[in-house]
Every structure is written in structure tokens, then in C-alpha cells.
Design a protein around this motif. Structure first.
Motif, short mmCIF file in Angstrom:
data_model
loop_
_atom_site.label_atom_id
_atom_site.label_comp_id
_atom_site.label_asym_id
_atom_site.label_seq_id
_atom_site.Cartn_x
_atom_site.Cartn_y
_atom_site.Cartn_z
N ASN A 124 0.81 -1.22 0.00
CA ASN A 124 0.00 0.00 0.00
C ASN A 124 0.84 1.28 0.00
O ASN A 124 0.55 2.21 -0.75
N ALA A 151 -6.55 6.09 -1.62
CA ALA A 151 -6.45 5.97 -0.17
C ALA A 151 -7.70 5.21 0.28
O ALA A 151 -8.04 4.19 -0.30
N SER A 154 -10.69 4.49 5.43
CA SER A 154 -9.91 3.89 6.51
C SER A 154 -8.68 4.70 6.86
O SER A 154 -8.05 4.48 7.90
N GLY A 155 -8.29 5.64 6.00
CA GLY A 155 -7.21 6.55 6.31
C GLY A 155 -7.68 7.83 6.98
O GLY A 155 -6.87 8.66 7.38
N TYR A 165 -4.16 -1.83 8.00
CA TYR A 165 -4.81 -1.18 6.86
C TYR A 165 -5.08 0.29 7.17
O TYR A 165 -4.78 1.18 6.36
N ASN A 166 -5.66 0.58 8.35
CA ASN A 166 -5.92 1.97 8.73
C ASN A 166 -4.62 2.78 8.73
O ASN A 166 -4.58 3.91 8.24
N SER A 168 -1.80 2.19 7.12
CA SER A 168 -1.22 2.36 5.77
C SER A 168 -2.00 3.37 4.96
O SER A 168 -1.42 4.19 4.23
N LYS A 169 -3.31 3.35 5.08
CA LYS A 169 -4.11 4.31 4.31
C LYS A 169 -3.98 5.72 4.88
O LYS A 169 -4.05 6.71 4.14
N GLY A 170 -3.78 5.83 6.20
CA GLY A 170 -3.48 7.14 6.78
C GLY A 170 -2.18 7.69 6.21
O GLY A 170 -2.05 8.89 5.95
N VAL A 173 -2.87 9.13 2.83
CA VAL A 173 -3.53 10.43 2.91
C VAL A 173 -2.49 11.55 2.96
O VAL A 173 -2.55 12.54 2.22
N CYS A 194 -10.99 8.43 -1.48
CA CYS A 194 -11.18 7.65 -0.26
C CYS A 194 -12.48 6.87 -0.36
O CYS A 194 -13.53 7.31 0.14
#
Length: 263
Positions: A124, A151, A154-155, A165-166, A168-170, A173, A194
Motif C-alpha cells: 500500500n 487511499a 480507513s485513512g 490497513y488503517n 497504511s491508508k493514513g 492520505v 477515499c
């Protein structure tokens, strides 16, 4: 008074532009590739799964548009550079990149394995970073380009059982914002989408244990529009952000979530 440029020509068109979509073998990536092609772009549909990418190419071509499949591992710097070199060598330019490849593995801070954590960040975050690193030199030379990063809601929010996952997506962002600030002087725009709960099978590690009735109840409670989205709900925003209609938009994250993050 500052002179303003004329509004973009109507209708929205990407004719003459070359686009690369990673993770294009299924789901949001495939829908994005098809939508970009319908808007007039020549689309290189890349995926680790060449069979999936080839099917996306077939769908693009069968609809009368221009598409090419490519096998690419976004976590491999040399592989991504080779894909971009081939695109530029063949087509002379690269205007649009949808950095979409990603993975989801469920787990909490106590149950997520280190292998799962590392793979999530490798695909990711490292994968998106290497995609950007591969395409930026050409876009800098052109003095133009649009990068769209997938993204996730979850970010933007915290969710149970999605520690890696949260996180990595943060990271994506803020990578979106950083790239936008860094490369705006070169005429390059970087934005993120998103998605919320999208019915592609990607969320099965989290939602797959629910039967249809339980899933409908959960969606009804948490999504104001009352349904999961589809990949086709996401693709038009990718086309918009890639186009001149979004020429003054950069560094932004667009939730496409049926209102989930407004609850």
C-alpha cells in the motif's frame, strides 16, 4: 485584477492523453481504466496478475477504446521504472497515473502478524511511493501530470480489526498532500480518493463472515445512502480528478463513501 483562463472545453475529455492504472486487473482499478479509456485516454492497465490486466485490456478494446496490458509489481522499483520507460518509449508521454494497487488484511494491534503488517505497508505505501517515484521524472519533464492515489475512508477514521490497513491508508492520505505540495511548481497535481465500502470482494477479509441479511443491516446502520458502493461509483471521480476540470484541485482527499464519514 488577475486574468482568468477560459473554462475547460465541454464535454470532459482526456483525448490524446496517456494513463497508467496500477491494480487494474479487477475492482476499482479495472473500472477506473475503463472510465479513463471511455473519456479518450490511452490506458495502460497494469497488475501483478497479468491475466487480470489482459482481461481489462480486452474490455477496453472491445468497447472501441485504446488499452494495453502490462505486468507490474508495484513493490519492485526496477519493475515500475521499466513499465514507465516502456510507456514513454512507445507513446512519448505519460499524463495520468491512478496509483490503485493495494491489499487489506484484518487484524488488531494484538492479532495482526508482523508479516501481515509488513506486507500491508509494502504494497500500500511502498508500492504507491515507488509508482510516484517512477512517473514523476517524466511528468516534471512535461511540466504537467495528474496523479490520483487510492487511499480510503480507513485513512480518515479508526475502525476495529484494521490496524495495519488503517495505518497504511493514513500514510497515503498524507503522502498525497506531501507530493502535491512538492511537485505543484512542475504543473503536477496529486489528489486522493477515499472509497468507503465498495462491493468488489476487497473487503471480504472484514465483511466476508456476514451473511447477506447481516451485511445489509450493518450497511443500513452505517452508510446514509443505505448500500455498498460499486467500482463504477468510484471511477467517474478518478476521471474528473485526471481532467482539466480539476485543474485547480491538488492535495485533496475525496471521500466516496455514501456518507459513511458524515455519520
Amino acid at each position: 485584477m488577475t486574468e482568468t483562463a477560459e473554462a475547460p472545453a465541454t464535454p470532459l475529455s482526456l483525448t490524446g492523453r496517456v494513463a497508467l492504472v496500477t491494480g487494474a486487473g479487477h475492482g476499482i482499478g479495472r473500472a477506473s481504466a475503463l472510465a479513463l479509456a471511455r473519456a479518450g485516454a490511452l490506458v495502460v492497465a497494469s497488475d501483478l496478475d497479468l491475466e487480470g490486466a489482459t482481461e481489462t485490456e480486452r474490455l477496453i478494446r472491445s468497447a472501441g477504446h485504446a488499452g494495453v496490458a502490462a505486468a507490474a509489481d508495484v513493490t519492485d522499483e526496477d519493475a515500475m521504472r521499466a513499465v514507465v520507460d516502456d510507456i514513454v518509449g512507445t507513446h512519448g508521454r505519460l499524463d495520468i497515473v491512478h496509483a490503485n494497487a493495494g491489499v487489506l488484511m484484518a487484524g488488531t494491534a494484538l492479532t495482526q502478524t508482523l508479516d501481515e503488517w509488513d506486507k500491508t505497508f509494502t504494497v500500500n505505501v511502498r508500492g504507491t511511493f515507488l509508482t510516484a517515484r517512477a512517473v514523476l521524472p517524466q511528468m516534471i519533464e512535461q511540466k504537467s501530470g495528474a496523479i490520483i492515489i487510492t487511499a480510503s475512508v480507513s485513512g480518515l477514521i479508526g475502525e476495529p480489526d484494521l490496524a495495519a490497513y488503517n495505518a497504511s491508508k493514513g500514510a497515503l492520505v498524507n503522502l498525497t498532500r506531501q507530493l502535491a505540495v512538492e511537485y505543484a511548481e512542475h504543473g503536477i497535481r496529486v489528489n486522493g480518493i477515499c472509497p468507503g465500502w465498495i462491493e468488489t470482494g476487497f473487503n471480504d477479509p472484514v465483511l466476508g463472515h456476514l451473511d447477506s441479511e447481516e451485511l445489509d443491516q450493518l450497511v443500513g446502520q452505517q452508510v446514509p445512502l443505505g448500500r455498498q458502493g460499486t467500482a463504477e461509483d468510484i471511477a467517474p471521480s478518478v476521471v474528473f480528478l485526471a481532467s482539466d476540470w480539476a485543474r485547480y484541485i491538488t492535495g485533496q482527499l475525496l471521500p466516496i463513501d455514501g456518507g459513511l464519514t458524515s455519520m
